[in-house]
Design a protein around this motif. Structure first.
Motif, PDB file in Angstrom:
ATOM      1  N   ARG A  71       0.824  -1.220   0.000  1.00 31.02           N
ATOM      2  CA  ARG A  71       0.000   0.000   0.000  1.00 31.02           C
ATOM      3  C   ARG A  71       0.854   1.265   0.000  1.00 31.02           C
ATOM      4  O   ARG A  71       0.509   2.253  -0.654  1.00 31.02           O
ATOM      5  CB  ARG A  71      -0.945  -0.011   1.207  1.00 31.02           C
ATOM      6  N   ILE A  72       1.966   1.232   0.714  1.00 38.37           N
ATOM      7  CA  ILE A  72       2.875   2.382   0.701  1.00 38.37           C
ATOM      8  C   ILE A  72       3.422   2.601  -0.706  1.00 38.37           C
ATOM      9  O   ILE A  72       3.457   3.732  -1.218  1.00 38.37           O
ATOM     10  CB  ILE A  72       4.033   2.177   1.701  1.00 38.37           C
ATOM     11  N   SER A  73       3.856   1.522  -1.361  1.00 34.15           N
ATOM     12  CA  SER A  73       4.400   1.646  -2.718  1.00 34.15           C
ATOM     13  C   SER A  73       3.339   2.144  -3.695  1.00 34.15           C
ATOM     14  O   SER A  73       3.646   2.915  -4.616  1.00 34.15           O
ATOM     15  CB  SER A  73       4.956   0.301  -3.190  1.00 34.15           C
ATOM     16  N   GLU A  74       2.111   1.721  -3.500  1.00 34.39           N
ATOM     17  CA  GLU A  74       1.032   2.177  -4.383  1.00 34.39           C
ATOM     18  C   GLU A  74       0.758   3.665  -4.228  1.00 34.39           C
ATOM     19  O   GLU A  74       0.333   4.323  -5.181  1.00 34.39           O
ATOM     20  CB  GLU A  74      -0.247   1.384  -4.088  1.00 34.39           C
ATOM     21  N   ARG A  75       1.020   4.194  -3.032  1.00 37.78           N
ATOM     22  CA  ARG A  75       0.778   5.616  -2.792  1.00 37.78           C
ATOM     23  C   ARG A  75       2.007   6.488  -3.080  1.00 37.78           C
ATOM     24  O   ARG A  75       1.913   7.709  -3.065  1.00 37.78           O
ATOM     25  CB  ARG A  75       0.325   5.847  -1.349  1.00 37.78           C
ATOM     26  N   ALA A  76       3.149   5.864  -3.297  1.00 37.41           N
ATOM     27  CA  ALA A  76       4.372   6.632  -3.578  1.00 37.41           C
ATOM     28  C   ALA A  76       4.249   7.310  -4.940  1.00 37.41           C
ATOM     29  O   ALA A  76       3.891   6.678  -5.932  1.00 37.41           O
ATOM     30  CB  ALA A  76       5.586   5.724  -3.556  1.00 37.41           C
ATOM     31  N   ARG A  77       4.520   8.605  -4.978  1.00 35.51           N
ATOM     32  CA  ARG A  77       4.419   9.375  -6.226  1.00 35.51           C
ATOM     33  C   ARG A  77       5.629  10.295  -6.350  1.00 35.51           C
ATOM     34  O   ARG A  77       5.968  11.031  -5.410  1.00 35.51           O
ATOM     35  CB  ARG A  77       3.160  10.246  -6.236  1.00 35.51           C
ATOM     36  N   ASP A  78       6.253  10.288  -7.503  1.00 31.61           N
ATOM     37  CA  ASP A  78       7.205  11.348  -7.775  1.00 31.61           C
ATOM     38  C   ASP A  78       6.422  12.645  -7.908  1.00 31.61           C
ATOM     39  O   ASP A  78       5.259  12.652  -8.353  1.00 31.61           O
ATOM     40  CB  ASP A  78       7.978  11.072  -9.069  1.00 31.61           C
ATOM     41  N   LEU A  79       7.053  13.745  -7.554  1.00 32.21           N
ATOM     42  CA  LEU A  79       6.378  15.046  -7.599  1.00 32.21           C
ATOM     43  C   LEU A  79       5.731  15.304  -8.947  1.00 32.21           C
ATOM     44  O   LEU A  79       4.606  15.821  -9.026  1.00 32.21           O
ATOM     45  CB  LEU A  79       7.383  16.149  -7.274  1.00 32.21           C
ATOM     46  N   VAL A  80       6.401  14.932 -10.029  1.00 28.91           N
ATOM     47  CA  VAL A  80       5.856  15.231 -11.355  1.00 28.91           C
ATOM     48  C   VAL A  80       4.588  14.439 -11.635  1.00 28.91           C
ATOM     49  O   VAL A  80       3.718  14.896 -12.381  1.00 28.91           O
ATOM     50  CB  VAL A  80       6.914  14.984 -12.454  1.00 28.91           C
ATOM     51  N   GLU A  81       4.434  13.264 -11.037  1.00 30.96           N
ATOM     52  CA  GLU A  81       3.205  12.504 -11.230  1.00 30.96           C
ATOM     53  C   GLU A  81       2.006  13.250 -10.660  1.00 30.96           C
ATOM     54  O   GLU A  81       0.903  13.206 -11.223  1.00 30.96           O
ATOM     55  CB  GLU A  81       3.313  11.134 -10.568  1.00 30.96           C
ATOM     56  N   VAL A  82       2.222  13.918  -9.530  1.00 32.37           N
ATOM     57  CA  VAL A  82       1.133  14.680  -8.912  1.00 32.37           C
ATOM     58  C   VAL A  82       0.811  15.912  -9.748  1.00 32.37           C
ATOM     59  O   VAL A  82      -0.345  16.174 -10.086  1.00 32.37           O
ATOM     60  CB  VAL A  82       1.519  15.092  -7.478  1.00 32.37           C
ATOM     61  N   ILE A  83       1.848  16.663 -10.118  1.00 36.05           N
ATOM     62  CA  ILE A  83       1.632  17.925 -10.817  1.00 36.05           C
ATOM     63  C   ILE A  83       1.108  17.711 -12.228  1.00 36.05           C
ATOM     64  O   ILE A  83       0.220  18.445 -12.699  1.00 36.05           O
ATOM     65  CB  ILE A  83       2.933  18.746 -10.824  1.00 36.05           C
ATOM     66  N   ALA A  84       1.601  16.694 -12.918  1.00 34.89           N
ATOM     67  CA  ALA A  84       1.190  16.463 -14.310  1.00 34.89           C
ATOM     68  C   ALA A  84      -0.295  16.148 -14.433  1.00 34.89           C
ATOM     69  O   ALA A  84      -0.906  16.398 -15.479  1.00 34.89           O
ATOM     70  CB  ALA A  84       2.009  15.333 -14.926  1.00 34.89           C
ATOM     71  N   SER A  85      -0.898  15.630 -13.365  1.00 30.53           N
ATOM     72  CA  SER A  85      -2.315  15.253 -13.428  1.00 30.53           C
ATOM     73  C   SER A  85      -3.253  16.383 -13.008  1.00 30.53           C
ATOM     74  O   SER A  85      -4.474  16.210 -13.005  1.00 30.53           O
ATOM     75  CB  SER A  85      -2.561  14.031 -12.530  1.00 30.53           C
ATOM     76  N   GLU A  86      -2.685  17.537 -12.661  1.00 31.51           N
ATOM     77  CA  GLU A  86      -3.486  18.667 -12.207  1.00 31.51           C
ATOM     78  C   GLU A  86      -3.690  19.683 -13.343  1.00 31.51           C
ATOM     79  O   GLU A  86      -2.958  19.682 -14.324  1.00 31.51           O
ATOM     80  CB  GLU A  86      -2.797  19.360 -11.026  1.00 31.51           C
ATOM     81  N   PRO A  87      -4.700  20.566 -13.223  1.00 33.08           N
ATOM     82  CA  PRO A  87      -4.919  21.609 -14.235  1.00 33.08           C
ATOM     83  C   PRO A  87      -3.830  22.677 -14.151  1.00 33.08           C
ATOM     84  O   PRO A  87      -3.871  23.557 -13.285  1.00 33.08           O
ATOM     85  CB  PRO A  87      -6.296  22.171 -13.862  1.00 33.08           C
ATOM     86  N   LEU A  88      -2.871  22.610 -15.037  1.00 31.63           N
ATOM     87  CA  LEU A  88      -1.713  23.490 -14.944  1.00 31.63           C
ATOM     88  C   LEU A  88      -2.030  24.938 -15.284  1.00 31.63           C
ATOM     89  O   LEU A  88      -1.204  25.825 -15.051  1.00 31.63           O
ATOM     90  CB  LEU A  88      -0.585  22.978 -15.853  1.00 31.63           C
ATOM     91  N   GLY A  89      -3.230  25.198 -15.814  1.00 28.90           N
ATOM     92  CA  GLY A  89      -3.611  26.586 -16.074  1.00 28.90           C
ATOM     93  C   GLY A  89      -3.654  27.415 -14.813  1.00 28.90           C
ATOM     94  O   GLY A  89      -3.511  28.644 -14.854  1.00 28.90           O
ATOM     95  N   VAL A  90      -3.831  26.759 -13.682  1.00 26.57           N
ATOM     96  CA  VAL A  90      -3.827  27.460 -12.391  1.00 26.57           C
ATOM     97  C   VAL A  90      -2.450  28.056 -12.113  1.00 26.57           C
ATOM     98  O   VAL A  90      -2.320  29.095 -11.462  1.00 26.57           O
ATOM     99  CB  VAL A  90      -4.230  26.484 -11.262  1.00 26.57           C
ATOM    100  N   LEU A  91      -1.416  27.397 -12.614  1.00 24.12           N
ATOM    101  CA  LEU A  91      -0.045  27.856 -12.381  1.00 24.12           C
ATOM    102  C   LEU A  91       0.348  28.846 -13.464  1.00 24.12           C
ATOM    103  O   LEU A  91       1.081  28.528 -14.394  1.00 24.12           O
ATOM    104  CB  LEU A  91       0.921  26.667 -12.379  1.00 24.12           C
ATOM    105  N   ARG A  92      -0.131  30.045 -13.334  1.00 24.98           N
ATOM    106  CA  ARG A  92       0.213  31.052 -14.341  1.00 24.98           C
ATOM    107  C   ARG A  92       1.666  31.465 -14.143  1.00 24.98           C
ATOM    108  O   ARG A  92       2.071  31.905 -13.067  1.00 24.98           O
ATOM    109  CB  ARG A  92      -0.723  32.256 -14.222  1.00 24.98           C
ATOM    110  N   THR A  93       2.447  31.321 -15.192  1.00 17.88           N
ATOM    111  CA  THR A  93       3.874  31.587 -15.100  1.00 17.88           C
ATOM    112  C   THR A  93       4.304  32.640 -16.106  1.00 17.88           C
ATOM    113  O   THR A  93       3.672  32.833 -17.144  1.00 17.88           O
ATOM    114  CB  THR A  93       4.688  30.307 -15.368  1.00 17.88           C
ATOM    115  N   THR A  94       5.375  33.297 -15.773  1.00 20.04           N
ATOM    116  CA  THR A  94       6.019  34.194 -16.729  1.00 20.04           C
ATOM    117  C   THR A  94       6.838  33.344 -17.692  1.00 20.04           C
ATOM    118  O   THR A  94       6.971  32.130 -17.516  1.00 20.04           O
ATOM    119  CB  THR A  94       6.953  35.177 -16.005  1.00 20.04           C
ATOM    120  N   ALA A  95       7.379  33.949 -18.719  1.00 18.25           N
ATOM    121  CA  ALA A  95       8.198  33.200 -19.667  1.00 18.25           C
ATOM    122  C   ALA A  95       9.349  32.543 -18.937  1.00 18.25           C
ATOM    123  O   ALA A  95      10.102  33.200 -18.210  1.00 18.25           O
ATOM    124  CB  ALA A  95       8.723  34.142 -20.754  1.00 18.25           C
TER     125      ALA A  95
END
Length: 405
Positions: free
Chosen positions: A274-298
């Motif tokens: 269960r621990i291994s199933e919940r382990a996520r690299d940071l990019v796995e979490v961020i890539a699945s989210e609506p990135l439009g919320v993260l308004r960035t400059t160039a």
């Protein structure tokens, strides 16, 4: 590959696994084409196929020597060969089995035993590592060049982390050396996740993830650390934490192995899975989210170094690059992006000559597109590449956080 384990080898805890892996290898040699050490040394025994033969001989009861150990030690455990292998050979598992047995059969020179013991006592202990790092910085001008390059002259100080305020919650591993070498990385990750509506709490400390011990052939010590972590994290998992997030891909790759490594432990098998199933690299979490919320400059023009633990172990190659491009960063092309940089946990210390050759080759590839900065996803790779004193190297999440409007 036909295999006949010795009577002794048949008694090993992972004997069936070793035999299955050996039999799955068709010795085609495709693995050698992408093996970093084979490319440099050109020796069959310094490629995966040759090392598989050495482990086969070991487990069939044939004599082994320090030469056998040398060739297995030179392996980076980068798992590039697994990505290449058409037969799906689980090379890293066989290597772990072979190294553990070889450690009982061949006594190391005193200098090697001492170095490995020092690494095991220092790297997994944040307080000890931080104290030694501070001493190293204080006396940096007096250190020999080889050691001086391994001590960062400065670090980016962390900014405050947001207080938990969202219904969605994740645990985040603090790491062993990252809080000292790059203390702003996890803070930046927490601020970006907060923008996405996810609150971060530091994972209760059970200590190091266990990778350092395990990959220095102190495998029982590594598994003991894994069990302590499971005990420390379990209450938060039961309370509803949706993920255990790692910002260092090396830690993530090992935590995701808990379920396999402890599958025969009746007290921990279920929890480890269960621990291994919940382990996520940071990019796995961020890539699945609506990135439009993260308004960035160039964003800056950057080259991304994808660590082996991210692309070969976790099979997440291209994921960070995609996120960075979606957020407006300009990425340069990186030739031979699949090849290891030479960091490989403690490899840059135990095999410094090969590690520096691989580092310099990797930097040549990363710098070929003239980036302003190099980004990566693992503190070991970051520190190793930075030690050359060339283009600045940062964790990718810090660059994202800096670009937020």
């Amino acid at each position: 590959m036909q295999t006949n384990l010795s009577e002794h080898a048949k008694t090993l805890a992972r004997a069936d696994e070793a035999e299955s892996i050996l039999r799955s290898c068709v010795h085609c040699g495709f693995c050698n084409a992408t093996c970093p050490t084979y490319q440099i040394l050109g020796n069959e025994l310094d490629g995966p196929r040759g090392r598989i033969y050495l482990i086969k001989q070991l487990l069939e009861g044939e004599p082994v020597t320090g030469k056998t150990q040398l060739h297995l030690d030179r392996c980076l455990s980068c798992r590039n060969c697994e990505t290449t292998c058409p037969s799906g050979v689980s090379y890293h598992a066989l290597l772990d089995i072979g190294r553990a047995e070889l450690e009982h059969r061949v006594e190391r020179p005193t200098s090697q035993r001492l170095l490995r013991e020092v690494l095991r006592q220092v790297v997994p202990r944040p307080a000890v590592f931080n104290a030694l790092l501070k001493a190293g910085r204080a006396f940096r001008p007096l250190l020999p060049d080889a050691m001086k390059r391994k001590v960062p002259a400065r670090v980016v100080a962390p900014k405050p982390r947001p207080a938990p305020r969202h219904a969605r919650r994740v645990l985040m591993l603090e790491g062993c050396v990252q809080p000292s070498l790059s203390p702003n990385t996890n803070a930046a990750a927490a601020r970006v996740l907060d923008r996405l509506g996810i609150s971060v709490t530091a994972a209760p400390s059970g200590g190091c993830c266990g990778a350092t011990d395990y990959h220095l052939n102190a495998q029982e010590a590594g598994l003991a650390r894994a069990r302590r972590n499971i005990d420390a994290w379990w209450p938060a998992v039961e309370a509803g934490a949706e993920a255990i997030v790692q910002t260092a891909s090396g830690c993530g790759a090992f935590v995701k192995e808990y379920g396999h490594l402890l599958r025969d432990d009746p007290a921990y098998a279920l929890k480890a899975r269960r621990i291994s199933e919940r382990a996520r690299d940071l990019v796995e979490v961020i890539a699945s989210e609506p990135l439009g919320v993260l308004r960035t400059t160039a964003g800056k023009k950057l080259a991304f170094h994808c660590p082996c633990t991210l692309q070969h172990a976790q099979k997440l190659g291209g994921t960070v690059e995609s996120v960075l491009q979606r957020l407006g960063f300009a990425l340069t092309a990186v030739p031979d992006a699949h090849v290891c940089c030479g960091s490989a946990g403690t490899y840059s210390i135990t095999q410094p000559v090969l590690a520096e050759k691989l580092r310099d080759n990797k930097l040549d590839a990363l710098e070929s597109g003239r980036p302003e900065v190099i980004a990566t996803a693992n503190i070991g790779c970051q520190t190793h590449l930075e030690s050359a004193g060339r283009t600045a190297v940062r964790h990718w999440i810090e660059l994202v956080e800096e670009a937020l409007t």
